[in-house]
Design an enzyme around this catalytic site. Structure first.
Site, mmCIF file in Angstrom:
data_model
loop_
_atom_site.group_PDB
_atom_site.id
_atom_site.type_symbol
_atom_site.label_atom_id
_atom_site.label_comp_id
_atom_site.label_asym_id
_atom_site.label_seq_id
_atom_site.Cartn_x
_atom_site.Cartn_y
_atom_site.Cartn_z
ATOM 1 N N TRP A 101 0.823 -1.221 0.000
ATOM 2 C CA TRP A 101 0.000 0.000 0.000
ATOM 3 C C TRP A 101 0.852 1.265 0.000
ATOM 4 O O TRP A 101 0.558 2.223 -0.719
ATOM 5 C CB TRP A 101 -0.995 -0.010 1.161
ATOM 6 C CG TRP A 101 -2.107 -0.980 0.916
ATOM 7 C CD1 TRP A 101 -2.395 -2.093 1.646
ATOM 8 C CD2 TRP A 101 -3.066 -0.960 -0.169
ATOM 9 N NE1 TRP A 101 -3.466 -2.755 1.083
ATOM 10 C CE2 TRP A 101 -3.899 -2.092 -0.016
ATOM 11 C CE3 TRP A 101 -3.295 -0.098 -1.237
ATOM 12 C CZ2 TRP A 101 -4.937 -2.380 -0.897
ATOM 13 C CZ3 TRP A 101 -4.328 -0.387 -2.119
ATOM 14 C CH2 TRP A 101 -5.137 -1.512 -1.945
ATOM 15 N N ASP A 171 -1.635 6.860 6.066
ATOM 16 C CA ASP A 171 -2.722 5.988 5.627
ATOM 17 C C ASP A 171 -3.068 5.042 6.781
ATOM 18 O O ASP A 171 -2.298 4.142 7.089
ATOM 19 C CB ASP A 171 -2.243 5.207 4.393
ATOM 20 C CG ASP A 171 -3.287 4.242 3.850
ATOM 21 O OD1 ASP A 171 -4.340 4.076 4.489
ATOM 22 O OD2 ASP A 171 -3.030 3.653 2.781
ATOM 23 N N LYS A 195 -12.654 -1.021 6.072
ATOM 24 C CA LYS A 195 -11.935 -1.978 6.917
ATOM 25 C C LYS A 195 -12.411 -1.876 8.366
ATOM 26 O O LYS A 195 -12.941 -2.820 8.909
ATOM 27 C CB LYS A 195 -10.425 -1.725 6.861
ATOM 28 C CG LYS A 195 -9.673 -2.403 5.731
ATOM 29 C CD LYS A 195 -9.780 -1.742 4.409
ATOM 30 C CE LYS A 195 -9.100 -2.476 3.287
ATOM 31 N NZ LYS A 195 -8.044 -1.708 2.640
HETATM 32 C C1 LIG Z 1 -7.485 -1.181 1.545
HETATM 33 C C2 LIG Z 1 -6.369 -0.214 1.648
HETATM 34 C C3 LIG Z 1 -6.200 0.817 0.715
HETATM 35 C C4 LIG Z 1 -7.081 0.979 -0.493
HETATM 36 O O1 LIG Z 1 -8.343 1.391 -0.141
HETATM 37 P P1 LIG Z 1 -9.456 1.738 -1.254
HETATM 38 O O2 LIG Z 1 -10.498 2.364 -0.405
HETATM 39 O O3 LIG Z 1 -9.844 0.451 -1.880
HETATM 40 O O4 LIG Z 1 -8.855 2.667 -2.218
HETATM 41 C C5 LIG Z 1 -5.171 1.703 0.916
HETATM 42 N N1 LIG Z 1 -4.338 1.590 1.953
HETATM 43 C C6 LIG Z 1 -4.456 0.603 2.863
HETATM 44 C C7 LIG Z 1 -3.507 0.534 4.000
HETATM 45 C C8 LIG Z 1 -5.478 -0.325 2.743
HETATM 46 O O5 LIG Z 1 -5.605 -1.302 3.648
#
Ligand SMILES: *Cc1c(COP(=O)(O)O)cnc(C)c1O
Length: 359
Positions: A101, A171, A195
């Site tokens: 990511w 993030d 999530k």
């Molecule tokens: C799932 C995830 C993403 C991507 O998320 P989207 O909403 O599908 O764009 C980005 N960073 C991390 C750490 C993730 O777990």
């Protein structure tokens, strides 16, 4: 019956929240319509939206000099929105690379600016780990430093918030609200909702006021943090249902005792699962102890040929979505806030039984 869902995302939601949503589905609070059918500008909806923000502020103890935005496009659109808003005049940023990511984030950022990549992944005794901050080649004039707190696919998590001079951008897609966090250490925090918050379609951005109005002028208004902040995240129609449902999750979290209480449960869950894996010769987790993710637990079986049987039997035992990410294989149990301790206990019981029969 409801199974235990270990999906990495979209992920488990609290049953009590889904029941409340079900109960309100056709007739929201006696108004004769679903919240999905309501104008986002109506007083009723705006009150729901504002309550969700207020509850998130309470849960995360968000200081007053931060705005909370409820956006669309997922965390992935923030990979572009962040450089487009924050690179500023010197057009330089540091990106800490620890996995898939953080790599996706830096690849997008490279399209817009001069990106210094800090390689922070390493192997210690064959286990994946994050290097000491003292070894990082941070630049002295970066507009910001970006990292991903929890690498959802690798199962690798920072043990502490890095200490840097530039605004810190993180993030938190798979770890927001899982543990106490000092928001004041950050310039910007972002997370896709699917999530650890609510349904897909909503992305939370928490941004310090002084960073709001540095966007490149030519970028779409929808992507400008300043414009979204001025318009209450309603430059256009927001993801109204996802916002509402996330609000129900925030209420549920407050009823559980807030982030401190859920953190204790999350620690117990992680301890139970990692403890069992470590005690077993049949299962293995590839991450150094200090950097093990509290939310996403990857593991392998002693014999790869048993993976399909493991997944099939797990499903028969109402333990769902344990396959690892398609890019890495193996198994992964995502044990977000909505997965109860009993779910992890059921998983460990199943794993132990499986190992005894197949080991
Ligand atoms: C799932 C995830 C993403 C991507 O998320 P989207 O909403 O599908 O764009 C980005 N960073 C991390 C750490 C993730 O777990």
């Amino acid at each position: 019956m409801r199974a235990y869902n270990f999906c990495a995302g979209p992920a488990a939601l609290p049953t009590a929240v889904l029941e409340k949503a079900q109960q309100e589905m056709l007739d929201w609070q006696g108004k004769g319509l679903s919240i999905m059918e309501m104008s986002h500008r109506s007083n009723d909806y705006v009150a729901v939206a504002e309550k969700a923000e207020a509850d998130l502020r309470t849960l995360m103890n968000i200081p007053e000099n931060y705005k909370v935005l409820f956006l669309q496009g997922g965390a992935s659109l923030q990979f572009s929105a962040i450089p487009l808003n924050l690179l500023g005049k010197n057009n330089k940023a540091d990106y800490i690379h620890t996995g898939i990511w953080s790599e996706k984030a830096l690849k997008e950022a490279k399209r817009y600016g001069d990106i210094n990549i800090v390689e922070a992944g390493t192997l210690i005794d064959g286990k994946h780990a994050i290097t000491e901050q003292s070894t990082w080649n941070l630049s002295d004039n970066a507009a910001y430093v970006h990292y991903a707190d929890n690498e959802t696919i690798g199962g690798l998590q920072f043990a502490a918030v890095p200490e840097v001079n530039a605004p810190l951008v993180c993030d938190f897609s798979s770890s927001i609200l899982s543990a106490p966090l000092d928001v004041s250490k950050f310039g910007l925090i972002y997370a896709g909702a699917q999530k650890n918050i609510g349904p897909a379609g909503l992305t939370i951005v928490i941004i310090r006021d002084d960073l709001l109005d540095q966007a490149k002028p030519e970028i779409p208004s929808i992507l400008k943090y300043g414009d979204q902040a001025k318009n209450g995240s309603m430059v256009n129609t927001p993801a109204t249902y996802a916002w509402y449902l996330s609000g129900l999750v925030f209420e549920w979290l407050l009823e559980q005792g807030g982030v401190d209480a859920i953190y204790k449960i999350n620690q117990d869950k992680a301890k139970l699962l990692y403890g069992y894996i470590d005690s077993s010769d049949f299962y293995n987790n590839p991450i150094a102890i200090a950097n093990r993710s509290m939310m996403n637990v990857p593991f392998t079986l002693a014999d790869e040929a048993l993976e399909k049987t493991f997944l099939k039997e797990a499903e028969q035992n109402h333990l769902l979505n344990l396959a690892g990410h398609r890019s890495v294989g193996g198994m992964r149990a995502s044990i977000y806030n909505a997965v109860p301790l009993e779910g992890v206990q059921a998983l460990v019981n199943f794993m132990d039984d499986f190992a005894k029969r197949h080991g």
